[in-house]
Design a protein around this motif. Structure first.
Motif, PDB file in Angstrom:
ATOM      1  N   TYR A 105     -13.232   0.392   0.338  1.00  0.00           N
ATOM      2  CA  TYR A 105     -11.955   0.870   1.154  1.00  0.00           C
ATOM      3  C   TYR A 105     -11.618   2.386   0.686  1.00  0.00           C
ATOM      4  O   TYR A 105     -10.693   3.029   1.153  1.00  0.00           O
ATOM      5  CB  TYR A 105     -10.737   0.101   1.084  1.00  0.00           C
ATOM      6  N   GLY A 106     -12.466   2.767  -0.332  1.00  0.00           N
ATOM      7  CA  GLY A 106     -12.223   4.254  -0.918  1.00  0.00           C
ATOM      8  C   GLY A 106     -10.968   4.167  -1.929  1.00  0.00           C
ATOM      9  O   GLY A 106     -10.444   4.986  -2.222  1.00  0.00           O
ATOM     10  N   GLU A 107     -10.916   3.004  -2.561  1.00  0.00           N
ATOM     11  CA  GLU A 107     -10.099   2.797  -3.920  1.00  0.00           C
ATOM     12  C   GLU A 107     -10.778   3.070  -5.149  1.00  0.00           C
ATOM     13  O   GLU A 107     -12.371   3.134  -5.065  1.00  0.00           O
ATOM     14  CB  GLU A 107      -9.230   1.571  -3.783  1.00  0.00           C
ATOM     15  N   ASN A 108     -10.293   2.929  -6.232  1.00  0.00           N
ATOM     16  CA  ASN A 108     -11.109   3.142  -7.606  1.00  0.00           C
ATOM     17  C   ASN A 108     -11.705   4.546  -7.771  1.00  0.00           C
ATOM     18  O   ASN A 108     -11.682   5.511  -7.133  1.00  0.00           O
ATOM     19  CB  ASN A 108     -12.334   2.159  -7.654  1.00  0.00           C
ATOM     20  N   SER A 114       0.855  -1.248  -0.047  1.00  0.00           N
ATOM     21  CA  SER A 114      -0.053  -0.176  -0.018  1.00  0.00           C
ATOM     22  C   SER A 114       0.677   1.371  -0.161  1.00  0.00           C
ATOM     23  O   SER A 114       0.523   2.308  -0.589  1.00  0.00           O
ATOM     24  CB  SER A 114      -1.100   0.111   1.204  1.00  0.00           C
ATOM     25  N   GLY A 115       1.863   1.233   0.574  1.00  0.00           N
ATOM     26  CA  GLY A 115       2.867   2.406   0.806  1.00  0.00           C
ATOM     27  C   GLY A 115       3.144   2.557   2.417  1.00  0.00           C
ATOM     28  O   GLY A 115       3.940   3.400   2.751  1.00  0.00           O
ATOM     29  N   ILE A 155      -0.641  -0.889   6.751  1.00  0.00           N
ATOM     30  CA  ILE A 155      -2.003  -1.129   5.790  1.00  0.00           C
ATOM     31  C   ILE A 155      -1.639  -2.091   4.684  1.00  0.00           C
ATOM     32  O   ILE A 155      -0.646  -1.810   3.919  1.00  0.00           O
ATOM     33  CB  ILE A 155      -2.521   0.443   5.431  1.00  0.00           C
ATOM     34  N   VAL A 156      -2.349  -2.856   4.385  1.00  0.00           N
ATOM     35  CA  VAL A 156      -1.970  -3.998   3.278  1.00  0.00           C
ATOM     36  C   VAL A 156      -3.369  -4.008   2.302  1.00  0.00           C
ATOM     37  O   VAL A 156      -4.246  -4.061   2.874  1.00  0.00           O
ATOM     38  CB  VAL A 156      -1.708  -5.447   3.855  1.00  0.00           C
TER      39      VAL A 156
END
Length: 369
Positions: free
Chosen positions: A206-209, A143-144, A148-149
């Motif tokens: 999770y707030g991606e895309n 993830s950075g 958090i993975v």
């Protein structure tokens, strides 16, 4: 013997219901849920009775005797990462889905409803290729930050079904192709399929895309943190801003793309934010082309929003330089679910018990949950 199978598929703004005899579809309906109805619930889990009532009404209107059902099968929900396959629904699976730990989406409720019907009539309760199906590459999990993975949560059932359908259409093997599959509905997921495996993809819950009809997508993180600590919002309100009350719903007050498209002819605001969503989806497609190092055989656009010629035309303008774009409006999820249930009924050894899997399966996923 003809098996009687009830198929349920709960989306963000609709409930799809179908009745099959073996693999033959007898009847199917999509029940649309108005935004104002859904916003009346404090959280997704409170929709169970509302969604089940729609399913019970479907059976009543079409004279389906639930006591004769052999199986109720759902798309499944969000749990710890698991292998794809046909799973028996258990209370522990439901507990994980409703916990919110791995995301919150109405599809989580399908397993609960299937299990309730199982308890009432004694049929099988199953899920097939659930959203938690995980085929990510190791690089995709980073993830950075080590705390958090990234985990897989995509429209796995429809992604696989459409990819296999395209391979069949061109007389090739799914495992021989590199594809980008774009599912656009209440949630948008853009997934690179490398030789039969979904090796990356954003986790919309999770707030991606890209943002969607009711999800905010990948918001700038620092402003979100500042909002969280401003004292102006509860945790529940912040989560709803990301998933349920974000996206087009937040901008325009509706999640109905057909309505937005019709109004966009004269309403510049409607057109602007619809175009913005399309723009973000196109960016996701471009990023997944990079994951495949530009070796893309085709881009497949599917889901309910793929019915919109306006949306698909714009995506072609943005992305057709990458690879040919094929449109598969709607989805093959209901047929895939029925096929999985039929397989399980004919060969019960194909059924995976979720509890046994979690207890006995030792995989790299244990490092991430």
């Amino acid at each position: 013997m003809m098996y009687q199978i009830l198929v349920i598929n709960l989306g963000s703004t609709s409930t799809k219901i179908a009745f099959f005899e073996d693999q033959k579809k007898i009847i199917q309906e999509t029940v649309k849920h108005p935004t104002e109805d859904l916003m009346a619930f404090n959280n997704v889990s409170h929709q169970i009775d509302y969604r089940k009532a729609a399913i019970e009404d479907f059976m009543t209107r079409h004279h389906i005797d639930k006591k004769k059902l052999d199986a109720v099968v759902s798309r499944g929900g969000n749990t710890r990462p698991i292998e794809s396959g046909i799973y028996e629904v258990t209370p522990f699976m439901i507990e994980e889905q409703l916990s919110g730990v791995f995301g919150s989406h109405p599809t989580d409720l399908g397993s609960s409803i299937a299990y309730q019907l199982k308890e009432e009539v004694g049929c099988l309760a199953l899920v097939v290729d659930p959203p938690a199906s995980d085929e990510f590459s190791d690089l995709a999990r980073v993830s950075g930050h080590p705390k958090i993975v990234r985990i897989s949560s995509v429209h796995a059932l429809n992604h696989k079904a459409i990819a296999r359908q395209y391979a069949k259409d061109i007389g090739n093997s799914y495992e021989a192709l590199n594809l980008i599959v774009v599912h656009m509905g209440g949630g948008n997921t853009v997934v690179p399929h490398y030789k039969g495996r979904m090796i990356d993809g954003g986790h919309g819950l999770y707030g991606e895309n890209a943002f969607t009809t009711n999800r905010s997508g990948g918001l700038p993180v620092t402003p979100v943190i500042e909002m969280c600590f401003s004292g102006n919002y509860t945790k529940k309100e912040m989560i709803e801003m990301i998933n349920g009350k974000g996206g087009l719903t937040a901008y325009l007050g509706t999640a109905d793309v057909k309505e937005i498209e019709e109004k966009s002819v004269t309403d510049e605001k409607m057109k602007f934010y619809l175009d913005a969503m399309i723009y973000q989806v196109a960016k996701d497609i471009g990023s997944m082309a990079v994951v495949l190092k530009g070796d893309v055989d085709a881009i497949l656009i599917t889901g309910g929003i793929a019915h919109s010629e306006y949306v698909t035309k714009q995506l072609k303008e943005y992305c057709e330089f990458i690879a040919p774009i094929k449109i598969y409006p709607g989805e093959k999820e209901m047929e895939s679910l029925a096929n999985g249930a039929c397989t399980a009924l004919k060969n019960p050894k194909q059924i995976i018990n979720f509890d046994d899997y979690v207890q006995n399966k030792v995989t790299k996923f244990n490092d991430y949950v």
